[in-house]
Design a protein around this motif. Structure first.
Motif, PDB file in Angstrom:
ATOM      1  N   GLU A 311     -96.595 -17.499 -51.917  1.00 32.25           N
ATOM      2  CA  GLU A 311     -95.430 -16.621 -51.953  1.00 32.25           C
ATOM      3  C   GLU A 311     -94.511 -16.971 -53.112  1.00 32.25           C
ATOM      4  O   GLU A 311     -94.359 -18.143 -53.471  1.00 32.25           O
ATOM      5  N   ALA A 312     -93.889 -15.956 -53.670  1.00 29.98           N
ATOM      6  CA  ALA A 312     -92.948 -16.161 -54.769  1.00 29.98           C
ATOM      7  C   ALA A 312     -91.870 -15.092 -54.709  1.00 29.98           C
ATOM      8  O   ALA A 312     -92.126 -13.958 -54.275  1.00 29.98           O
ATOM      9  N   ARG A 313     -90.667 -15.462 -55.133  1.00 32.37           N
ATOM     10  CA  ARG A 313     -89.553 -14.507 -55.175  1.00 32.37           C
ATOM     11  C   ARG A 313     -89.125 -14.285 -56.616  1.00 32.37           C
ATOM     12  O   ARG A 313     -88.935 -15.247 -57.374  1.00 32.37           O
ATOM     13  N   VAL A 314     -88.991 -13.022 -57.008  1.00 32.81           N
ATOM     14  CA  VAL A 314     -88.588 -12.679 -58.368  1.00 32.81           C
ATOM     15  C   VAL A 314     -87.131 -13.057 -58.593  1.00 32.81           C
ATOM     16  O   VAL A 314     -86.244 -12.638 -57.846  1.00 32.81           O
ATOM     17  N   LEU A 315     -86.896 -13.872 -59.625  1.00 32.23           N
ATOM     18  CA  LEU A 315     -85.542 -14.272 -59.992  1.00 32.23           C
ATOM     19  C   LEU A 315     -85.005 -13.464 -61.165  1.00 32.23           C
ATOM     20  O   LEU A 315     -83.833 -13.075 -61.185  1.00 32.23           O
ATOM     21  N   SER A 316     -85.854 -13.239 -62.163  1.00 28.74           N
ATOM     22  CA  SER A 316     -85.442 -12.472 -63.348  1.00 28.74           C
ATOM     23  C   SER A 316     -86.681 -11.922 -64.024  1.00 28.74           C
ATOM     24  O   SER A 316     -87.792 -12.435 -63.836  1.00 28.74           O
ATOM     25  N   ARG A 317     -86.503 -10.882 -64.795  1.00 29.08           N
ATOM     26  CA  ARG A 317     -87.623 -10.295 -65.536  1.00 29.08           C
ATOM     27  C   ARG A 317     -87.116  -9.701 -66.843  1.00 29.08           C
ATOM     28  O   ARG A 317     -86.023  -9.135 -66.901  1.00 29.08           O
ATOM     29  N   ARG A 318     -87.895  -9.879 -67.890  1.00 34.19           N
ATOM     30  CA  ARG A 318     -87.546  -9.367 -69.218  1.00 34.19           C
ATOM     31  C   ARG A 318     -88.707  -8.548 -69.752  1.00 34.19           C
ATOM     32  O   ARG A 318     -89.845  -9.027 -69.813  1.00 34.19           O
ATOM     33  N   TYR A 319     -88.417  -7.334 -70.128  1.00 35.22           N
ATOM     34  CA  TYR A 319     -89.443  -6.433 -70.665  1.00 35.22           C
ATOM     35  C   TYR A 319     -89.748  -6.817 -72.107  1.00 35.22           C
ATOM     36  O   TYR A 319     -88.865  -6.886 -72.955  1.00 35.22           O
ATOM     37  N   ILE A 326     -91.429 -13.022 -66.469  1.00 31.40           N
ATOM     38  CA  ILE A 326     -90.809 -13.056 -65.148  1.00 31.40           C
ATOM     39  C   ILE A 326     -90.641 -14.499 -64.682  1.00 31.40           C
ATOM     40  O   ILE A 326     -91.530 -15.334 -64.872  1.00 31.40           O
ATOM     41  N   GLU A 327     -89.497 -14.787 -64.084  1.00 37.19           N
ATOM     42  CA  GLU A 327     -89.250 -16.079 -63.454  1.00 37.19           C
ATOM     43  C   GLU A 327     -89.301 -15.911 -61.945  1.00 37.19           C
ATOM     44  O   GLU A 327     -88.699 -14.976 -61.392  1.00 37.19           O
ATOM     45  N   PHE A 328     -90.023 -16.811 -61.294  1.00 31.34           N
ATOM     46  CA  PHE A 328     -90.178 -16.772 -59.841  1.00 31.34           C
ATOM     47  C   PHE A 328     -89.657 -18.065 -59.227  1.00 31.34           C
ATOM     48  O   PHE A 328     -89.767 -19.147 -59.823  1.00 31.34           O
ATOM     49  N   ALA A 329     -89.111 -17.959 -58.033  1.00 28.99           N
ATOM     50  CA  ALA A 329     -88.831 -19.131 -57.208  1.00 28.99           C
ATOM     51  C   ALA A 329     -90.020 -19.311 -56.285  1.00 28.99           C
ATOM     52  O   ALA A 329     -90.463 -18.361 -55.623  1.00 28.99           O
ATOM     53  N   ARG A 335     -88.554 -26.340 -60.260  1.00 26.88           N
ATOM     54  CA  ARG A 335     -87.890 -25.421 -61.187  1.00 26.88           C
ATOM     55  C   ARG A 335     -88.593 -24.066 -61.119  1.00 26.88           C
ATOM     56  O   ARG A 335     -89.728 -23.965 -60.622  1.00 26.88           O
ATOM     57  N   PRO A 336     -87.944 -22.997 -61.608  1.00 30.83           N
ATOM     58  CA  PRO A 336     -88.572 -21.677 -61.570  1.00 30.83           C
ATOM     59  C   PRO A 336     -89.925 -21.666 -62.291  1.00 30.83           C
ATOM     60  O   PRO A 336     -90.120 -22.353 -63.291  1.00 30.83           O
ATOM     61  N   VAL A 337     -90.834 -20.883 -61.767  1.00 26.96           N
ATOM     62  CA  VAL A 337     -92.159 -20.698 -62.365  1.00 26.96           C
ATOM     63  C   VAL A 337     -92.107 -19.470 -63.262  1.00 26.96           C
ATOM     64  O   VAL A 337     -91.630 -18.407 -62.844  1.00 26.96           O
ATOM     65  N   ARG A 338     -92.577 -19.632 -64.501  1.00 27.33           N
ATOM     66  CA  ARG A 338     -92.556 -18.517 -65.459  1.00 27.33           C
ATOM     67  C   ARG A 338     -93.953 -17.926 -65.582  1.00 27.33           C
ATOM     68  O   ARG A 338     -94.955 -18.643 -65.562  1.00 27.33           O
ATOM     69  N   ALA A 339     -93.991 -16.602 -65.744  1.00 27.84           N
ATOM     70  CA  ALA A 339     -95.283 -15.914 -65.876  1.00 27.84           C
ATOM     71  C   ALA A 339     -95.143 -14.719 -66.797  1.00 27.84           C
ATOM     72  O   ALA A 339     -94.065 -14.110 -66.897  1.00 27.84           O
ATOM     73  N   GLY A 344     -96.135  -2.812 -65.590  1.00 29.16           N
ATOM     74  CA  GLY A 344     -96.676  -1.849 -64.638  1.00 29.16           C
ATOM     75  C   GLY A 344     -97.394  -2.491 -63.474  1.00 29.16           C
ATOM     76  O   GLY A 344     -97.653  -1.829 -62.457  1.00 29.16           O
ATOM     77  N   ALA A 345     -97.729  -3.775 -63.589  1.00 28.51           N
ATOM     78  CA  ALA A 345     -98.437  -4.442 -62.497  1.00 28.51           C
ATOM     79  C   ALA A 345     -97.513  -4.754 -61.331  1.00 28.51           C
ATOM     80  O   ALA A 345     -97.978  -4.951 -60.200  1.00 28.51           O
ATOM     81  N   LEU A 346     -96.223  -4.797 -61.598  1.00 28.38           N
ATOM     82  CA  LEU A 346     -95.235  -5.131 -60.573  1.00 28.38           C
ATOM     83  C   LEU A 346     -94.194  -4.021 -60.521  1.00 28.38           C
ATOM     84  O   LEU A 346     -93.635  -3.636 -61.551  1.00 28.38           O
ATOM     85  N   SER A 347     -93.954  -3.480 -59.340  1.00 28.04           N
ATOM     86  CA  SER A 347     -93.008  -2.369 -59.212  1.00 28.04           C
ATOM     87  C   SER A 347     -91.598  -2.807 -59.592  1.00 28.04           C
ATOM     88  O   SER A 347     -91.239  -3.984 -59.433  1.00 28.04           O
ATOM     89  N   PRO A 348     -90.775  -1.892 -60.095  1.00 33.85           N
ATOM     90  CA  PRO A 348     -89.430  -2.257 -60.576  1.00 33.85           C
ATOM     91  C   PRO A 348     -88.555  -2.902 -59.511  1.00 33.85           C
ATOM     92  O   PRO A 348     -87.683  -3.706 -59.834  1.00 33.85           O
ATOM     93  N   ASP A 349     -88.762  -2.557 -58.239  1.00 37.13           N
ATOM     94  CA  ASP A 349     -87.908  -3.092 -57.179  1.00 37.13           C
ATOM     95  C   ASP A 349     -88.564  -4.236 -56.418  1.00 37.13           C
ATOM     96  O   ASP A 349     -88.085  -4.632 -55.348  1.00 37.13           O
ATOM     97  N   ALA A 350     -89.659  -4.780 -56.943  1.00 41.17           N
ATOM     98  CA  ALA A 350     -90.367  -5.867 -56.257  1.00 41.17           C
ATOM     99  C   ALA A 350     -89.466  -7.081 -56.126  1.00 41.17           C
ATOM    100  O   ALA A 350     -88.740  -7.438 -57.059  1.00 41.17           O
TER     101      ALA A 350
END
Length: 372
Positions: A311-319, A326-329, A335-339, A344-350
């Motif tokens: 499981e991961a929670r979206v903290l921030s995302r940059r187009y 994207i940074e995830f908790a 520390r936050p995990v970066r990916a 388009g793989a992740l919906s805007p409100d995810a």
């Protein structure tokens, strides 16, 4: 004084096929260098550039790249070791050939063009062994090779940065050196120009067939240009080989981190595996009980609820265009995990999602030996 060439001379030069060089093998044998007793800039470098290949010297500032280039050119003497050109010693304990006798060309980082000379005169500046007419002819040939013969009578200030870089390349190639050295030749260019100028330069190097050694601190640039890459750190050779060899099988954490951004996790090896906040990974070659550093590239995550996902929670995302940064908790991660996830793989409100590891982007090193 501005050079004047007859139309006939220009026509003759335009019809001449650009000459090629006889590529040479340049080898460094256990080369060391120190400015002072306690300041060692190179430590036992053994490396060779094979005939006709492009070898990139890669590393951070202060790693010794430019010093090694200056030693090859004869600008700087080494403290110990030898430099050989086609098995002939050109610098060593008893031999030190001056730069003009080495058949080695050099392109400086700032191009070093003379502002008061025309482009043609800049290119023929080093052709002192030829007569005036022969030097002019060879300069025209070199300019034709880089596609700038129409600027022969222009002055450097009217040229763009990319064009000035090509003039510097033409000047270095005009004497037809066996080896061409280039010290961060694209660092002063606008980022939008770099791709095209690099491609043009590589095409010119292939046509001229000279052995080339290019210094850069940009891993992607080294991969684009080099047939092989030599990675340096603190004056030592960390790893050398083809780009895919180093990228897929880095010698240590430093090498891995120089070619891609990484997420780092600490874990204890048990049963041949290391358990991390982002999943259980194979720790091949490490003994049970060893402390491991697990490195995951930013491209090493897939979205979706599959076996082994976490499981991961979206903290921030940059187009960023093709991908999002994207940074995830992640529970258990310090520390936050970066990916980097494809747009388009992740919906805007995810918000809360499942991630899984891509094993090809996971690297494991023994802690304490990962930078050796």
């Amino acid at each position: 004084m501005r050079s004047q060439d007859s139309p006939r001379e220009a026509q003759v030069a335009a019809r001449v096929t650009a000459g090629v060089t006889f590529a040479a093998r340049l080898a460094f044998e256990n080369v060391s260098h120190a400015f002072t007793a306690d300041r060692r800039t190179l430590d036992g470098i053994s490396l060779q550039a094979e005939p006709g290949e492009v070898l990139c010297l890669l590393g951070p500032s202060g790693s010794g790249k430019t010093t090694l280039l200056r030693i090859a050119a004869g600008i700087e003497p080494q403290t110990s070791g030898r430099v050989l050109l086609n098995e002939r010693e050109i610098a060593g304990p008893a031999v030190f050939l001056p730069p003009e006798q080495r058949s080695i060309g050099l392109v400086f980082q700032d191009f070093a063009l003379f502002p008061h000379l025309t482009i043609l005169d800049n290119v023929r500046f080093g052709l002192t062994a030829l007569s005036r007419e022969e030097a002019r002819r060879e300069a025209h040939i070199a300019l034709a090779r880089v596609g700038l013969e129409h600027h022969a009578l222009s002055f450097p200030h009217v040229l763009s940065g990319g064009e000035q870089q090509r003039v510097a390349l033409a000047r270095a190639l005009a004497p037809r050196p066996a080896v061409l050295l280039m010290d961060e030749p694209f660092s002063g260019l606008d980022s939008r120009l770099k791709d095209s100028v690099r491609a043009e330069t590589l095409a010119i190097l292939r046509e001229s067939r000279a052995t080339a050694i290019v210094v850069t601190h940009d891993a992607e640039e080294a991969m684009r240009l080099g047939d092989r890459i030599a990675l340096l750190k603190d004056g030592r050779l960390v790893q050398h080989g083809r780009a895919e060899e180093i990228y897929l099988n880095p010698a240590n954490l430093f090498a891995a981190g120089f070619f891609s951004e990484l997420n780092l996790f600490s874990a204890r090896v048990a049963g041949g595996h290391a358990e991390t906040a982002v999943g259980r990974v194979e720790a091949r070659g490490l003994a049970d009980g060893a402390l491991a550093t697990v490195a995951v590239r930013l491209s090493g995550f897939d979205i979706g609820s599959v076996e082994g996902a976490f499981e991961a929670r979206v903290l921030s995302r940059r187009y960023l265009g093709v991908v999002e940064l994207i940074e995830f908790a992640v529970p258990g991660a310090e520390r936050p995990v970066r990916a980097r996830i494809r747009c388009g793989a992740l919906s805007p409100d995810a918000r809360d999602i499942w991630l899984s590891l891509r094993n090809s982007d996971v690297l494991v090193f023994e802690t304490g030996a990962e930078n050796a």
